[in-house]
Design an enzyme around this catalytic site. Sequence first.
Site, PDB file in Angstrom:
ATOM      1  N   CYS A 239      17.398   5.349  -2.586  1.00  0.00           N
ATOM      2  CA  CYS A 239      17.522   6.252  -4.116  1.00  0.00           C
ATOM      3  C   CYS A 239      18.480   7.205  -3.970  1.00  0.00           C
ATOM      4  O   CYS A 239      19.031   7.222  -4.992  1.00  0.00           O
ATOM      5  CB  CYS A 239      15.834   6.933  -3.767  1.00  0.00           C
ATOM      6  SG  CYS A 239      15.410   7.830  -2.364  1.00  0.00           S
TER       7      CYS A 239
ATOM      8  N   SER B 288       0.679  -1.231  -0.124  1.00  0.00           N
ATOM      9  CA  SER B 288       0.125  -0.118  -0.079  1.00  0.00           C
ATOM     10  C   SER B 288       0.934   1.295   0.107  1.00  0.00           C
ATOM     11  O   SER B 288       0.245   2.365  -0.115  1.00  0.00           O
ATOM     12  CB  SER B 288      -0.877   0.064   1.217  1.00  0.00           C
ATOM     13  OG  SER B 288      -0.184  -0.359   2.299  1.00  0.00           O
ATOM     14  N   GLY B 289       2.285   1.160   0.153  1.00  0.00           N
ATOM     15  CA  GLY B 289       2.999   2.384  -0.041  1.00  0.00           C
ATOM     16  C   GLY B 289       3.468   2.622  -1.271  1.00  0.00           C
ATOM     17  O   GLY B 289       2.851   2.149  -2.436  1.00  0.00           O
ATOM     18  N   TYR B 290       4.102   3.846  -1.535  1.00  0.00           N
ATOM     19  CA  TYR B 290       4.583   4.212  -2.797  1.00  0.00           C
ATOM     20  C   TYR B 290       5.488   3.335  -3.748  1.00  0.00           C
ATOM     21  O   TYR B 290       5.137   3.125  -4.830  1.00  0.00           O
ATOM     22  CB  TYR B 290       5.303   5.613  -2.829  1.00  0.00           C
ATOM     23  CG  TYR B 290       4.230   6.666  -2.300  1.00  0.00           C
ATOM     24  CD1 TYR B 290       2.925   6.878  -2.842  1.00  0.00           C
ATOM     25  CD2 TYR B 290       4.690   7.846  -1.799  1.00  0.00           C
ATOM     26  CE1 TYR B 290       2.045   8.023  -2.637  1.00  0.00           C
ATOM     27  CE2 TYR B 290       3.743   8.913  -1.186  1.00  0.00           C
ATOM     28  CZ  TYR B 290       2.468   8.887  -1.798  1.00  0.00           C
ATOM     29  OH  TYR B 290       1.574   9.707  -1.357  1.00  0.00           O
ATOM     30  N   ILE B 291       6.270   2.625  -2.930  1.00  0.00           N
ATOM     31  CA  ILE B 291       7.216   1.638  -3.516  1.00  0.00           C
ATOM     32  C   ILE B 291       6.345   0.558  -4.214  1.00  0.00           C
ATOM     33  O   ILE B 291       6.396  -0.089  -5.074  1.00  0.00           O
ATOM     34  CB  ILE B 291       8.201   1.272  -2.745  1.00  0.00           C
ATOM     35  CG1 ILE B 291       9.263   2.406  -2.493  1.00  0.00           C
ATOM     36  CG2 ILE B 291       8.959   0.091  -3.279  1.00  0.00           C
ATOM     37  CD1 ILE B 291      10.086   2.707  -3.919  1.00  0.00           C
TER      38      ILE B 291
ATOM     39  N   ASN C  27      12.940   8.458  -7.988  1.00  0.00           N
ATOM     40  CA  ASN C  27      13.255   7.780  -6.713  1.00  0.00           C
ATOM     41  C   ASN C  27      12.330   6.460  -6.563  1.00  0.00           C
ATOM     42  O   ASN C  27      12.974   5.599  -5.901  1.00  0.00           O
ATOM     43  CB  ASN C  27      12.987   8.784  -5.654  1.00  0.00           C
ATOM     44  CG  ASN C  27      11.754   9.353  -5.832  1.00  0.00           C
ATOM     45  OD1 ASN C  27      11.248  10.204  -6.646  1.00  0.00           O
ATOM     46  ND2 ASN C  27      10.906   9.047  -4.639  1.00  0.00           N
TER      47      ASN C  27
HETATM   48  N1  LIG Z   1       9.650   6.250  -1.040  1.00  0.00           N
HETATM   49  C1  LIG Z   1      10.877   6.204  -1.883  1.00  0.00           C
HETATM   50  O1  LIG Z   1      11.094   6.898  -2.678  1.00  0.00           O
HETATM   51  C2  LIG Z   1      11.915   4.922  -1.688  1.00  0.00           C
HETATM   52  C3  LIG Z   1      12.964   4.581  -2.429  1.00  0.00           C
HETATM   53  C4  LIG Z   1      13.776   3.500  -2.253  1.00  0.00           C
HETATM   54  C5  LIG Z   1      13.458   2.752  -0.996  1.00  0.00           C
HETATM   55  N2  LIG Z   1      12.589   3.267  -0.336  1.00  0.00           N
HETATM   56  C6  LIG Z   1      12.181   2.202   0.867  1.00  0.00           C
HETATM   57  O2  LIG Z   1      11.259   1.184   0.579  1.00  0.00           O
HETATM   58  C7  LIG Z   1      10.377   0.886   1.727  1.00  0.00           C
HETATM   59  C8  LIG Z   1       9.088   1.540   1.343  1.00  0.00           C
HETATM   60  O3  LIG Z   1       8.962   2.813   0.961  1.00  0.00           O
HETATM   61  P1  LIG Z   1       7.744   3.673   0.906  1.00  0.00           P
HETATM   62  O4  LIG Z   1       8.028   4.754   0.451  1.00  0.00           O
HETATM   63  O5  LIG Z   1       6.760   2.834  -0.131  1.00  0.00           O
HETATM   64  O6  LIG Z   1       7.010   3.528   2.426  1.00  0.00           O
HETATM   65  P2  LIG Z   1       5.432   3.800   2.353  1.00  0.00           P
HETATM   66  O7  LIG Z   1       4.692   4.587   1.414  1.00  0.00           O
HETATM   67  O8  LIG Z   1       5.456   4.324   4.044  1.00  0.00           O
HETATM   68  O9  LIG Z   1       4.712   2.198   2.650  1.00  0.00           O
HETATM   69  C9  LIG Z   1       5.070   1.232   3.640  1.00  0.00           C
HETATM   70  C10 LIG Z   1       4.476  -0.060   3.423  1.00  0.00           C
HETATM   71  O10 LIG Z   1       4.854  -0.832   4.577  1.00  0.00           O
HETATM   72  C11 LIG Z   1       3.812  -1.444   5.360  1.00  0.00           C
HETATM   73  N3  LIG Z   1       3.961  -1.758   6.702  1.00  0.00           N
HETATM   74  C12 LIG Z   1       4.294  -0.653   7.513  1.00  0.00           C
HETATM   75  N4  LIG Z   1       4.765  -1.054   8.753  1.00  0.00           N
HETATM   76  C13 LIG Z   1       4.563  -2.534   8.375  1.00  0.00           C
HETATM   77  C14 LIG Z   1       4.647  -3.674   9.201  1.00  0.00           C
HETATM   78  N5  LIG Z   1       4.972  -3.626  10.460  1.00  0.00           N
HETATM   79  N6  LIG Z   1       4.500  -4.776   8.762  1.00  0.00           N
HETATM   80  C15 LIG Z   1       4.093  -4.977   7.452  1.00  0.00           C
HETATM   81  N7  LIG Z   1       3.820  -4.144   6.715  1.00  0.00           N
HETATM   82  C16 LIG Z   1       4.103  -2.959   7.209  1.00  0.00           C
HETATM   83  C17 LIG Z   1       2.595  -0.363   5.089  1.00  0.00           C
HETATM   84  O11 LIG Z   1       1.206  -1.036   4.931  1.00  0.00           O
HETATM   85  P3  LIG Z   1       0.119  -1.278   5.860  1.00  0.00           P
HETATM   86  O12 LIG Z   1       0.383  -0.220   7.005  1.00  0.00           O
HETATM   87  O13 LIG Z   1      -1.034  -0.970   5.036  1.00  0.00           O
HETATM   88  O14 LIG Z   1       0.298  -2.704   6.250  1.00  0.00           O
HETATM   89  C18 LIG Z   1       3.060   0.101   3.596  1.00  0.00           C
HETATM   90  O15 LIG Z   1       2.384  -0.577   2.394  1.00  0.00           O
HETATM   91  C19 LIG Z   1      11.048   1.851   2.763  1.00  0.00           C
HETATM   92  O16 LIG Z   1      11.988   1.157   3.511  1.00  0.00           O
HETATM   93  C20 LIG Z   1      11.809   2.851   2.148  1.00  0.00           C
HETATM   94  O17 LIG Z   1      12.704   3.424   2.878  1.00  0.00           O
HETATM   95  C21 LIG Z   1      11.593   4.127  -0.545  1.00  0.00           C
END
Ligand SMILES: NC(=O)c1ccc[n+]([C@@H]2O[C@H](COP(=O)([O-])OP(=O)(O)OC[C@H]3O[C@@H](n4cnc5c(N)ncnc54)[C@H](OP(=O)(O)O)[C@@H]3O)[C@@H](O)[C@H]2O)c1
Length: 330
Positions: A142, A10-13, A297
């Site tokens: 990123c 459900s997150g952006y990634i 990113n």
């Molecule tokens: N955004 C970027 O540009 C980027 C780039 C490279 C790497 N990343 C890394 O990729 C990862 C995801 O980033 P994002 O930007 O997509 O973050 P996000 O938008 O905050 O999404 C996080 C996801 O993790 C789930 N989640 C949170 N806590 C959890 C838990 N305890 N158990 C299971 N699921 C859990 C959430 O879903 P629910 O709460 O619905 O379960 C949500 O789907 C992070 O580690 C981030 O540092 C991000």
Amino acid sequence: MIRAAIVGGSGYIGGELIRLLSMHPEVEIVAVTSREHAGKKIHKVHPNLRGLDLRFTNDYNFDADVIFLAVPHGTSMKIINEFLGSAKIIDLSADFRLRRELYEEYYGTHEKPELIEKFVYGLPELHREEIRKAELVANPGCNATAVILALYPFRDVTNEAIVDLKVSSSAGGRRENIPSIHPERSNVVRVYKPFKHRHEAEVIQETGIKAMFTIHSVDLVRGLLATSYFRFSGSERDILRKLLIYKDEPFIRLVTDKGGLQRYPDPKYVIGSNFVDIGFAYDSENERAIVFSALDNLIKGGAGQAVQNMNIMFGLDETLGLDQYPLYPV
Ligand SMILES: NC(=O)c1ccc[n+]([C@@H]2O[C@H](COP(=O)([O-])OP(=O)(O)OC[C@H]3O[C@@H](n4cnc5c(N)ncnc54)[C@H](OP(=O)(O)O)[C@@H]3O)[C@@H](O)[C@H]2O)c1
């Protein structure tokens, strides 16, 4: 077909992984998890994916060949035991990117240090052969991807660099918090973490260059530009020659035009693609070089690089499912 599961869908990634994998000719998505949205159709959270016949689940009991962990840092190491041994794992968090001492210097205590050395750092341009054999891959950050690719060719001529990054709002993920709401985030050029940004550690580990980051949050939804400054004695041609180590890389484009719309990399021209654009400027009088690198990113900085790693781990053409040009204009 490769059966893929996305944990943290459900997150952006997670959203970008679903989008890219649903168009991948060799992949079938078998599960997309979310605790908060379990049972809902994917498009309720990612409206761009309306039409995709998939629902979120909170059941980890799936049968997959590859599992993408797209959860916050600190979470992967807590949940990874559920999945170890059942499938290849590509972790997009920071939990397994760094050797232990660097991890603990930048993030604090590691809960699963015994697993760190089983992971390969998933930057294909540097570690393609190790990724090919890996069961566990730690996808780079990123900012780290942009800066490592900019500085790696210069690791034998400098051991220090100053790096200024301009970063979009989606880099912070989807979590709601006050500094990220529209009235606070719009129109900012906000200094974020002037010293010891965590992605510095990845640059130190992968290039040996002590890079000092200052990140600025700017008014973009996606994309980032890294501007890396360092001492260099030589000529423009010498810099170009060093950057030409990337000449056969499918996702690195060198931007060296002297005129026209794009003389230097700009995130505007990579959005929606897995490309990193790299360019440079050189002041020979003062022996100062600047290397610019721009990427999306969420794609080369995250989901696209993870798919590139998956392709390599499964012996597929590295560009499969990723061979789109960027959107333009954006
Ligand atoms: N955004 C970027 O540009 C980027 C780039 C490279 C790497 N990343 C890394 O990729 C990862 C995801 O980033 P994002 O930007 O997509 O973050 P996000 O938008 O905050 O999404 C996080 C996801 O993790 C789930 N989640 C949170 N806590 C959890 C838990 N305890 N158990 C299971 N699921 C859990 C959430 O879903 P629910 O709460 O619905 O379960 C949500 O789907 C992070 O580690 C981030 O540092 C991000």
